[in-house]
Design a protein around this motif. Sequence first.
Motif, short mmCIF file in Angstrom:
data_model
loop_
_atom_site.label_atom_id
_atom_site.label_comp_id
_atom_site.label_asym_id
_atom_site.label_seq_id
_atom_site.Cartn_x
_atom_site.Cartn_y
_atom_site.Cartn_z
N ASN A 1 0.82 -1.22 0.00
CA ASN A 1 0.00 0.00 0.00
C ASN A 1 0.85 1.26 0.00
OD1 ASN A 1 -2.66 -1.11 -0.06
ND2 ASN A 1 -2.39 -1.73 2.08
N LEU A 2 2.05 1.17 -0.56
CA LEU A 2 2.92 2.34 -0.69
C LEU A 2 2.82 2.89 -2.11
CD1 LEU A 2 6.13 0.97 1.10
CD2 LEU A 2 4.49 2.63 2.04
N LYS A 3 2.91 4.21 -2.23
CA LYS A 3 2.92 4.83 -3.56
C LYS A 3 4.35 4.78 -4.10
CE LYS A 3 -0.99 7.98 -2.82
NZ LYS A 3 -1.34 7.54 -1.47
N ILE A 4 4.51 4.16 -5.27
CA ILE A 4 5.84 3.99 -5.86
C ILE A 4 5.80 4.47 -7.31
CG2 ILE A 4 7.66 2.31 -6.41
CD1 ILE A 4 6.45 0.49 -4.24
N TYR A 5 6.68 5.40 -7.62
CA TYR A 5 6.69 5.98 -8.97
C TYR A 5 8.05 5.73 -9.63
CZ TYR A 5 2.85 8.52 -6.74
OH TYR A 5 1.72 8.84 -6.04
N PRO A 6 8.07 5.07 -10.79
CA PRO A 6 9.33 4.86 -11.50
C PRO A 6 9.67 6.05 -12.40
CG PRO A 6 7.59 3.67 -12.62
CD PRO A 6 6.95 4.36 -11.44
N SER A 7 10.98 6.27 -12.58
CA SER A 7 11.43 7.30 -13.52
C SER A 7 11.43 6.72 -14.94
CB SER A 7 12.84 7.75 -13.16
OG SER A 7 13.77 6.70 -13.42
N VAL A 8 11.76 7.55 -15.90
CA VAL A 8 11.94 7.07 -17.27
C VAL A 8 13.14 6.11 -17.28
CG1 VAL A 8 12.52 7.76 -19.64
CG2 VAL A 8 11.01 9.18 -18.25
N PRO A 9 13.02 4.93 -17.91
CA PRO A 9 14.12 3.96 -17.87
C PRO A 9 15.30 4.36 -18.73
CG PRO A 9 12.34 3.14 -19.27
CD PRO A 9 11.85 4.41 -18.65
N ALA A 10 16.49 4.01 -18.26
CA ALA A 10 17.71 4.16 -19.05
C ALA A 10 18.19 2.76 -19.43
CB ALA A 10 18.78 4.88 -18.24
N LEU A 11 18.69 2.62 -20.63
CA LEU A 11 19.14 1.32 -21.13
C LEU A 11 20.64 1.33 -21.32
CD1 LEU A 11 18.59 -1.50 -22.46
CD2 LEU A 11 18.38 -0.27 -24.62
N CYS A 12 21.29 0.27 -20.88
CA CYS A 12 22.72 0.12 -21.09
C CYS A 12 23.00 -1.29 -21.58
CB CYS A 12 23.47 0.40 -19.78
SG CYS A 12 25.26 0.33 -19.95
N ILE A 13 23.76 -1.41 -22.65
CA ILE A 13 24.19 -2.72 -23.14
C ILE A 13 25.70 -2.75 -23.03
CG2 ILE A 13 24.25 -4.31 -25.11
CD1 ILE A 13 21.63 -2.91 -26.05
N ASP A 14 26.20 -3.59 -22.12
CA ASP A 14 27.62 -3.58 -21.81
C ASP A 14 27.95 -4.84 -21.03
OD1 ASP A 14 30.27 -2.75 -21.44
OD2 ASP A 14 29.69 -0.70 -20.91
N MET A 15 29.21 -4.97 -20.59
CA MET A 15 29.58 -6.08 -19.73
C MET A 15 28.85 -5.92 -18.38
SD MET A 15 33.63 -6.78 -20.43
CE MET A 15 34.15 -5.12 -19.97
N ALA A 16 28.47 -7.04 -17.79
CA ALA A 16 27.71 -7.01 -16.53
C ALA A 16 28.40 -6.16 -15.48
CB ALA A 16 27.50 -8.43 -16.02
N GLY A 17 29.73 -6.28 -15.38
CA GLY A 17 30.46 -5.52 -14.38
C GLY A 17 30.31 -4.03 -14.56
N ALA A 18 30.31 -3.58 -15.82
CA ALA A 18 30.17 -2.14 -16.11
C ALA A 18 28.75 -1.67 -15.78
CB ALA A 18 30.48 -1.87 -17.57
N ILE A 19 27.75 -2.48 -16.13
CA ILE A 19 26.36 -2.10 -15.84
C ILE A 19 26.13 -2.01 -14.33
CG2 ILE A 19 23.94 -2.81 -16.03
CD1 ILE A 19 24.64 -4.10 -18.72
N LEU A 20 26.68 -2.98 -13.61
CA LEU A 20 26.47 -3.03 -12.16
C LEU A 20 27.23 -1.94 -11.42
CD1 LEU A 20 26.57 -6.90 -11.68
CD2 LEU A 20 24.60 -5.43 -11.26
N SER A 21 28.19 -1.30 -12.09
CA SER A 21 28.95 -0.23 -11.43
C SER A 21 28.05 0.97 -11.14
CB SER A 21 30.14 0.20 -12.29
OG SER A 21 29.70 0.85 -13.47
N VAL A 22 26.95 1.11 -11.91
CA VAL A 22 26.03 2.24 -11.69
C VAL A 22 25.33 2.12 -10.34
CG1 VAL A 22 24.03 3.51 -12.57
CG2 VAL A 22 25.71 2.58 -14.17
N PRO A 23 24.60 1.02 -10.08
CA PRO A 23 24.00 0.90 -8.74
C PRO A 23 25.05 0.71 -7.65
CG PRO A 23 23.59 -1.09 -10.01
CD PRO A 23 24.17 -0.08 -10.95
N ALA A 24 26.24 0.18 -8.00
CA ALA A 24 27.28 -0.04 -6.98
C ALA A 24 27.70 1.28 -6.36
CB ALA A 24 28.48 -0.74 -7.60
N ILE A 25 27.75 2.33 -7.17
CA ILE A 25 28.13 3.65 -6.66
C ILE A 25 27.10 4.13 -5.64
CG2 ILE A 25 28.43 6.08 -7.28
CD1 ILE A 25 29.51 5.00 -10.03
N GLU A 26 25.80 3.96 -5.98
CA GLU A 26 24.73 4.35 -5.05
C GLU A 26 24.72 3.42 -3.84
OE1 GLU A 26 20.83 4.78 -6.56
OE2 GLU A 26 21.46 5.78 -8.39
#
Length: 206
Positions: free
Chosen positions: A137-162
């Motif tokens: 029962n929580l209000k959850i709003y997603p942003s516009v999606p961003a797409l990345c096609i790359d090695m898994a390690g590079a893609i995961l570096s984005v959330p890893a920083i956060e």
Amino acid sequence: MAEHDINLEAMSEQYYDVLKEIGNIGAGNATTALAQMLQCKVDMKVPQVRLLDFNNVGATIGGEEHIMAGIYLCVEGDITGSIMFLMSKESARHLVSKLMMMELSGDEFSEIEISALKEIGNIITGSYLNSLSTMTNLKIYPSVPALCIDMAGAILSVPAIEFGTLGDKILMIQTQFTDDTELDGYFILIPDMESYSKILSSLGLI
């Protein structure tokens, strides 16, 4: 329990059961939406929910050098954080090919194929967020999606920083979709720690 005093490793089996249920409902919704988009039958295996060291996520999804398509978006509303859906490049090409009803030429995605892939990711992540919103029962709003096609390690570096400020454990839901091909999808939800408290509290677990 203090608002920010959440230990992922100490979470109860009940919480994992709820996560699995959210995974089941979300994946079920995504399966239905995919079947409608692709105009074919899509089956789903029961999702697996795992608590992982963030450093081990790359190995779990096939290796850090494995080329993946990652759909990444921010989450706002009653909870904040980010969400990512990952699948292999081959799986992504298969889904886009089915959606566009044509064989894809070349190794790289064209602009229209990237738009189609974003739409697929949008529907899949939206299905999970809707199921989480419905159960909590929580209000959850997603942003516009961003797409990345790359090695898994590079893609995961984005959330890893956060994620680096939150600790080193992460909850991942793995789902297998099947039409005439078996597709592995990896769903990573990264709420901030205050949002973990809100999710647990709304589920009556703290």
